[in-house]
Design an enzyme around this catalytic site. Structure first.
Site, PDB file in Angstrom:
ATOM      1  N   THR A 238       0.817  -1.218   0.000  1.00 20.74           N
ATOM      2  CA  THR A 238       0.000   0.000   0.000  1.00 20.74           C
ATOM      3  C   THR A 238       0.845   1.260   0.000  1.00 20.74           C
ATOM      4  OG1 THR A 238      -1.832  -1.112   1.134  1.00 20.74           O
ATOM      5  CG2 THR A 238      -1.731   1.282   1.328  1.00 20.74           C
TER       6      THR A 238
ATOM      7  N   ASP B 227       1.222  -6.477  -4.515  1.00 19.65           N
ATOM      8  CA  ASP B 227       0.303  -6.391  -3.388  1.00 19.65           C
ATOM      9  C   ASP B 227       0.688  -7.522  -2.443  1.00 19.65           C
ATOM     10  OD1 ASP B 227      -1.978  -6.877  -1.691  1.00 19.65           O
ATOM     11  OD2 ASP B 227      -3.234  -5.783  -3.122  1.00 19.65           O
ATOM     12  N   SER B 228       0.885  -7.230  -1.170  1.00 24.27           N
ATOM     13  CA  SER B 228       1.407  -8.271  -0.274  1.00 24.27           C
ATOM     14  C   SER B 228       0.426  -9.416  -0.065  1.00 24.27           C
ATOM     15  CB  SER B 228       1.827  -7.677   1.073  1.00 24.27           C
ATOM     16  OG  SER B 228       0.711  -7.417   1.904  1.00 24.27           O
TER      17      SER B 228
ATOM     18  N   THR C  79       0.928  -4.411   4.271  1.00 25.78           N
ATOM     19  CA  THR C  79       0.593  -4.771   5.651  1.00 25.78           C
ATOM     20  C   THR C  79      -0.135  -6.098   5.787  1.00 25.78           C
ATOM     21  OG1 THR C  79      -1.502  -3.525   5.602  1.00 25.78           O
ATOM     22  CG2 THR C  79       0.478  -2.343   6.331  1.00 25.78           C
TER      23      THR C  79
ATOM     24  N   GLN D  73      -5.044 -21.213  19.231  1.00 20.51           N
ATOM     25  CA  GLN D  73      -5.862 -20.244  18.508  1.00 20.51           C
ATOM     26  C   GLN D  73      -6.069 -18.957  19.298  1.00 20.51           C
ATOM     27  OE1 GLN D  73      -9.612 -22.018  17.397  1.00 20.51           O
ATOM     28  NE2 GLN D  73      -8.665 -23.874  16.586  1.00 20.51           N
ATOM     29  N   CYS D  74      -5.881 -19.007  20.596  1.00 22.02           N
ATOM     30  CA  CYS D  74      -6.164 -17.851  21.447  1.00 22.02           C
ATOM     31  C   CYS D  74      -5.113 -16.767  21.255  1.00 22.02           C
ATOM     32  CB  CYS D  74      -6.199 -18.269  22.914  1.00 22.02           C
ATOM     33  SG  CYS D  74      -7.437 -19.517  23.294  1.00 22.02           S
TER      34      CYS D  74
END
Length: 330
Positions: free
Chosen positions: A15, A60-61, A94, A266-267
């Site tokens: 970006t 574009d990342s 990003t 996952q937390c």
């Protein structure tokens, strides 16, 4: 840390350098001229000397992949060894910035040159953009001295490359060093094949979250797709549907065939400890290695670096359990 006075600015796209097209914002070349013009408009910023390199084509990342990681690592090695640069600033989109920062943290183990990575939530030149603040802030930080290793610089914060994550899209302050519990014995000596000077190969990897109702056939489809490593996102402290005999068997069979299995939580503040619940112990018995408090980005980047170095399953599992660059411990 000693000040870095000659810096390579490595532009990959993202970006920060995008320009408007009929289809929306698109990656664009020519960012070096825009950077020089902006610096000339604001003299006296206490910036180091810099040179510019663009990885072509700028992307574009969202399209970032392992080949791009390897190209970045090659350019950074060259800047350190042959171009005499005392630091490298990577300009990056990003969406996958945290993934690339983590991957480079492991691809560049032992590199004596500090690497900062930054980008922006709005393109340079857009009203209210954070692009120049992030870019010049990162250059000043390198100029004043940064420890060797890979770091992420965003919204005035300097973060560990293997512990940072993107938290959102609505704020310019979009990244943070995630507050996960960290532990692990630090590796005292790295083998030569993990040194930053050694090349890596691309390797087939996958990330699979567990969720209520996941079926063994779905997991087996991933495991049978030719992957050499899997990051399994478990519940809480490393649990999952361990009473599903078919699912457990799929994991065991994949491990027996040489697939490296690493478990993370996952937390957002989770930490894998297989010894707490019986369900976690059953998963560990299938050959899963605890990723401790590693983020998804760190676990994937570390797995890529280890398997890409040509290590055996046993060697990869050994180094996964040790702290290599601060990903598991301060």
């Amino acid at each position: 840390m000693p000040a870095s006075r000659h810096i390579l600015v490595l532009y990959t796209g993202g970006t920060i350098g995008m320009q408007q097209s009929a289809e929306g914002l698109m990656p664009a070349s020519g960012f070096a001229d825009r950077l020089r013009a902006r610096q000339a408009e604001h003299p006296g910023q206490d910036l180091p000397d810099w040179q510019f390199q663009e990885l072509l084509p700028p992307i574009d990342s969202a399209n970032m992949n392992q080949a791009n990681w390897l190209a970045m690592a090659d350019a950074i090695r060259s800047a350190s060894a042959r171009q005499g640069c005392a630091g490298v600033l990577v300009l990056h989109g990003t969406d996958t910035l945290a993934y690339s920062a983590a991957a480079l943290s492991f691809l560049l183990l032992g590199l004596p040159t500090p690497v900062l990575m930054t980008g922006s939530m709005l393109p340079a030149g857009a009203p209210g953009s954070d692009a120049w603040d992030n870019l010049f802030g990162a250059l000043r930080t390198l100029h004043h001295g940064v420890a060797p290793g890979v770091h992420l610089f965003f919204a005035g914060k300097l973060m560990h490359g293997a512990r940072a994550g993107k938290l959102g899209t609505a704020s310019l302050d979009a990244f943070a060093e995630l507050p996960r519990r960290r532990e692990g014995q630090r590796a005292t000596d790295l083998p030569p094949h993990l040194d930053y000077r050694q090349s890596r190969q691309q390797v087939a990897l996958a990330v699979q979250p567990l969720y209520p109702g996941i079926r063994a056939a779905q997991l087996r489809a991933v495991l049978d797709s030719g992957i050499r490593g899997l990051v399994l996102e478990c519940y809480g402290s490393g649990t999952g549907p361990a009473d599903d005999a078919e699912l457990v068997a799929a994991l065991q069979q994949a491990h027996d065939l040489g697939v490296v299995l690493v478990a993370i939580s996952q937390c957002p503040q989770g930490h894998v400890d297989f010894g707490i619940y019986a369900a976690g112990g059953r998963l560990a018995a299938c050959g899963l290695v605890s990723g401790g408090g590693m983020t998804r980005e760190a676990a994937l980047g570390k797995l890529f670096s280890l398997l890409g170095a040509g290590l055996s399953q046993q060697e990869v599992e050994r180094w996964l359990a040790l702290d290599l660059c601060g990903e598991r411990a301060d």
